[in-house]
Scaffold this motif. Structure first.
Motif, PDB file in Angstrom:
ATOM      1  N   GLY A   1      44.377  30.876  36.415  1.00 29.79           N
ATOM      2  CA  GLY A   1      44.029  30.847  34.990  1.00 29.79           C
ATOM      3  C   GLY A   1      45.108  31.514  34.153  1.00 29.79           C
ATOM      4  O   GLY A   1      46.121  31.984  34.670  1.00 29.79           O
TER       5      GLY A   1
ATOM      6  N   ASN B   1      44.067  36.396  34.176  1.00 27.26           N
ATOM      7  CA  ASN B   1      43.744  37.445  35.147  1.00 27.26           C
ATOM      8  C   ASN B   1      44.293  37.193  36.549  1.00 27.26           C
ATOM      9  O   ASN B   1      44.694  36.073  36.868  1.00 27.26           O
ATOM     10  CB  ASN B   1      42.214  37.570  35.245  1.00 27.26           C
TER      11      ASN B   1
ATOM     12  N   GLU C   1      30.345  36.932  44.116  1.00 28.59           N
ATOM     13  CA  GLU C   1      30.187  35.924  45.174  1.00 28.59           C
ATOM     14  C   GLU C   1      31.426  35.024  45.186  1.00 28.59           C
ATOM     15  O   GLU C   1      31.857  34.525  44.142  1.00 28.59           O
ATOM     16  CB  GLU C   1      28.943  35.089  44.847  1.00 28.59           C
TER      17      GLU C   1
ATOM     18  N   LEU D   1      32.899  31.654  45.852  1.00 26.28           N
ATOM     19  CA  LEU D   1      32.433  30.262  45.972  1.00 26.28           C
ATOM     20  C   LEU D   1      33.458  29.492  46.811  1.00 26.28           C
ATOM     21  O   LEU D   1      34.212  28.645  46.300  1.00 26.28           O
ATOM     22  CB  LEU D   1      32.261  29.660  44.569  1.00 26.28           C
TER      23      LEU D   1
ATOM     24  N   VAL E   1      37.205  24.191  41.457  1.00 25.88           N
ATOM     25  CA  VAL E   1      37.195  24.009  40.001  1.00 25.88           C
ATOM     26  C   VAL E   1      37.188  22.503  39.728  1.00 25.88           C
ATOM     27  O   VAL E   1      37.927  21.749  40.367  1.00 25.88           O
ATOM     28  CB  VAL E   1      38.435  24.695  39.380  1.00 25.88           C
TER      29      VAL E   1
ATOM     30  N   MET F   1      32.824  25.279  38.615  1.00 26.50           N
ATOM     31  CA  MET F   1      33.158  24.985  40.015  1.00 26.50           C
ATOM     32  C   MET F   1      31.999  24.202  40.640  1.00 26.50           C
ATOM     33  O   MET F   1      30.845  24.377  40.255  1.00 26.50           O
ATOM     34  CB  MET F   1      33.405  26.281  40.807  1.00 26.50           C
TER      35      MET F   1
HETATM   36  P1  ADP Z   1      41.067  33.415  34.389  1.00 25.07           P
HETATM   37  O1  ADP Z   1      40.232  34.259  33.490  1.00 25.07           O
HETATM   38  O2  ADP Z   1      42.400  33.985  34.643  1.00 25.07           O
HETATM   39  O3  ADP Z   1      41.090  31.985  33.958  1.00 25.07           O
HETATM   40  P2  ADP Z   1      39.085  32.663  36.396  1.00 25.07           P
HETATM   41  O4  ADP Z   1      37.841  33.461  36.375  1.00 25.07           O
HETATM   42  O5  ADP Z   1      39.000  31.307  35.790  1.00 25.07           O
HETATM   43  O6  ADP Z   1      40.294  33.493  35.791  1.00 25.07           O
HETATM   44  O7  ADP Z   1      39.547  32.545  37.907  1.00 25.07           O
HETATM   45  C1  ADP Z   1      40.787  31.954  38.254  1.00 25.07           C
HETATM   46  C2  ADP Z   1      40.568  31.062  39.461  1.00 25.07           C
HETATM   47  O8  ADP Z   1      40.038  31.833  40.536  1.00 25.07           O
HETATM   48  C3  ADP Z   1      39.550  29.959  39.213  1.00 25.07           C
HETATM   49  O9  ADP Z   1      40.134  28.861  38.588  1.00 25.07           O
HETATM   50  C4  ADP Z   1      39.075  29.674  40.626  1.00 25.07           C
HETATM   51  O10 ADP Z   1      40.012  28.853  41.301  1.00 25.07           O
HETATM   52  C5  ADP Z   1      39.092  31.058  41.259  1.00 25.07           C
HETATM   53  N1  ADP Z   1      37.765  31.701  41.136  1.00 25.07           N
HETATM   54  C6  ADP Z   1      37.279  32.402  40.089  1.00 25.07           C
HETATM   55  N2  ADP Z   1      36.038  32.841  40.338  1.00 25.07           N
HETATM   56  C7  ADP Z   1      35.715  32.429  41.577  1.00 25.07           C
HETATM   57  C8  ADP Z   1      34.579  32.593  42.428  1.00 25.07           C
HETATM   58  N3  ADP Z   1      33.515  33.303  42.045  1.00 25.07           N
HETATM   59  N4  ADP Z   1      34.623  32.042  43.656  1.00 25.07           N
HETATM   60  C9  ADP Z   1      35.716  31.351  44.094  1.00 25.07           C
HETATM   61  N5  ADP Z   1      36.818  31.168  43.334  1.00 25.07           N
HETATM   62  C10 ADP Z   1      36.832  31.692  42.101  1.00 25.07           C
END
Ligand code: ADP
Ligand code: SR1
Ligand code: MG
Ligand code: MG
Ligand code: MG
Length: 408
Positions: free
Chosen positions: A39, A42, A113, A115, A120, A239
């Motif tokens: 993303g 972060n 958790e 996933l 995505v 997702m």
């Molecule tokens: P940002 O705020 O930087 O966009 P995200 O929360 O979208 O961050 O997380 C970045 C990536 O990490 C997501 O696009 C996904 O691929 C992975 N991700 C985020 N949360 C989860 C989760 N709970 N389980 C598995 N993968 C996750």
């Protein structure tokens, strides 16, 4: 623990140091980490037992925007807003978000958790994967989270107290600038667009009526605190597990760090616009005309299912609203019409900003050759203008559907 940026080695030590982790992993044994950040903001890590039997997802707020680096500083407060909003979403819409494990404000970490079986949805949608329950699930998520945080469910006192915990000024300011201002004005700005779109963009930015409507949408975004929004509900924030033979999958909403109290139509409009961005981009992604038509039919159906599910569930929940005033005949219909109009307006802004603004989407940016991208971009801009310009004369979802799909 004092804040420090985690890396592949220190994230393992970090997880082992947290008492909450013992319930999720064998913290006495070896653990492996992998970075899964993709993303704009972060750093995100998967920390797992060898072989991946069990894992946790660690998301850390950096002191800057991940894609821009130290040149674009950002406080780590966003991790607190994500923790608070995820906790509420998990209560209001259980099973539709990852389970939160712990929040560590010093380290700006949210553990949740993992996933692992999910992906995505943006790339699969571009490739034509049909997730049959997508629209319905997102509509259900929206109804549960938006109604559940509104005056209608909570009453004015509790809603006001809750809203006071969501002064997410920094990320709201980003949206105000990147979604609701910069694409509509000439430089200086952080816009990024194809040279071939210059004329269309000049024409858009010279449209005083459009700018006036966008100013109104921006003002509503800043002042109309109807409900706790997700705040960044694009198809990169959803997702899904691989669909079964009937196209059904487990669908979850992630990444609610932009959460704040705003107009409900903002979340809905962003999601609908991202399905439209995918639909327009099929001009370059679908292998043939028949497959393209099938993908468009699917996306159109998901948009309708999202709105229809949202509005039906919202109406149903309004029957239990805390005040008789909210059950006045006709009130909910009037309210939902303003939400639909807001959704159309914000969808228009999203179509435009993802084409000429700072942050694009893969659907559009991956189109080749550049001439094809420019054709699709022209279409995104035209539909964005139409939706913003016509939002206030819409009466039903059919009106929005007809505008959005005219000529597709
Ligand atoms: P940002 O705020 O930087 O966009 P995200 O929360 O979208 O961050 O997380 C970045 C990536 O990490 C997501 O696009 C996904 O691929 C992975 N991700 C985020 N949360 C989860 C989760 N709970 N389980 C598995 N993968 C996750
Ligand atoms: C500078 S941040 C760019 C975009 O990424 C986020 O996910 C939001 O959509 C924001 O507008
Ligand atoms: Mg994200
Ligand atoms: Mg770019
Ligand atoms: Mg994010």
């Amino acid at each position: 623990m004092e804040y420090r940026i985690l890396d592949l080695r220190s994230v393992v030590e970090y997880v082992k140091s947290r008492p909450e982790a013992a319930a999720r992993l064998d913290v006495a044994g070896p653990l492996e980490a992998r970075e899964v950040s993709d993303g704009n903001l972060n750093a995100v890590f998967r920390v797992q037992e060898p072989g991946g039997a069990r894992s946790v997802l660690i998301k850390q707020g950096l002191p800057y925007l991940r894609v821009a680096g130290e040149a674009w500083p950002l406080s780590q407060e966003r991790a607190d807003f994500e923790a608070r909003s995820l906790a509420r979403q998990h209560l209001a819409a259980p099973g539709l978000v990852p389970e939160p494990y712990w929040h560590d404000p010093e380290m700006a970490v949210n553990a949740m958790e993992d996933l692992r079986a999910h992906a995505v949805i943006r790339a699969p949608l571009i490739a034509g994967v049909r997730l049959e329950s997508l629209g319905e699930t997102i509509g259900a998520f929206l109804a549960a989270t938006l109604y559940g945080s509104s005056d209608f469910a909570l009453g004015g006192v509790e809603r006001t107290r809750l809203a006071a915990q969501f002064g997410n000024v920094e990320l709201c300011e980003l949206t105000e600038a990147l979604v609701l201002t910069e694409p509509f004005y000439p430089p200086p700005n952080r816009n990024d667009h194809l040279p071939a779109l210059q004329d269309a963009l000049d024409d858009l930015q010279a449209d005083a009526g459009l700018r006036r409507r966008v100013a109104a949408l921006r003002h509503r975004f800043m002042t109309c605190g109807q409900a706790l929004l997700h705040g960044d509900l694009h198809t990169g924030s959803v997702m899904a597990s691989p669909p079964d033979a009937q196209g059904h999958s487990d669908i979850r909403v992630i990444d609610s760090e932009f959460a704040f109290f705003g107009p409900m139509g903002f979340d809905i409009g962003l999601f609908l616009a991202n399905l439209l961005l995918c639909a327009h981009a099929q001009a370059g992604h679908a292998p043939d005309a028949a497959e393209r038509a099938a993908r468009l039919t699917y996306l159109r159906r998901q948009m309708r299912a999202c709105w229809e599910t949202f509005q039906a569930r919202f109406r149903q929940q309004m029957q239990g609203a805390v005040s008789a005033a909210w059950r006045e005949p006709g009130f909910v219909g009037d309210l939902l019409l303003t939400v639909l109009r807001d959704a159309a307006g914000y969808a228009g802004c999203e179509l435009i900003r993802r084409t000429v603004g700072f942050a694009h989407v893969l659907d559009y940016d991956s189109l080749e050759p550049e001439e094809r991208r420019a054709q699709v971009g022209t279409r995104n801009l035209a539909l964005g203008r139409t939706l913003i310009g016509s939002a206030d004369v819409l009466h039903t979802y059919d009106d929005l559907d007809a505008l959005a799909w005219a000529g597709m």
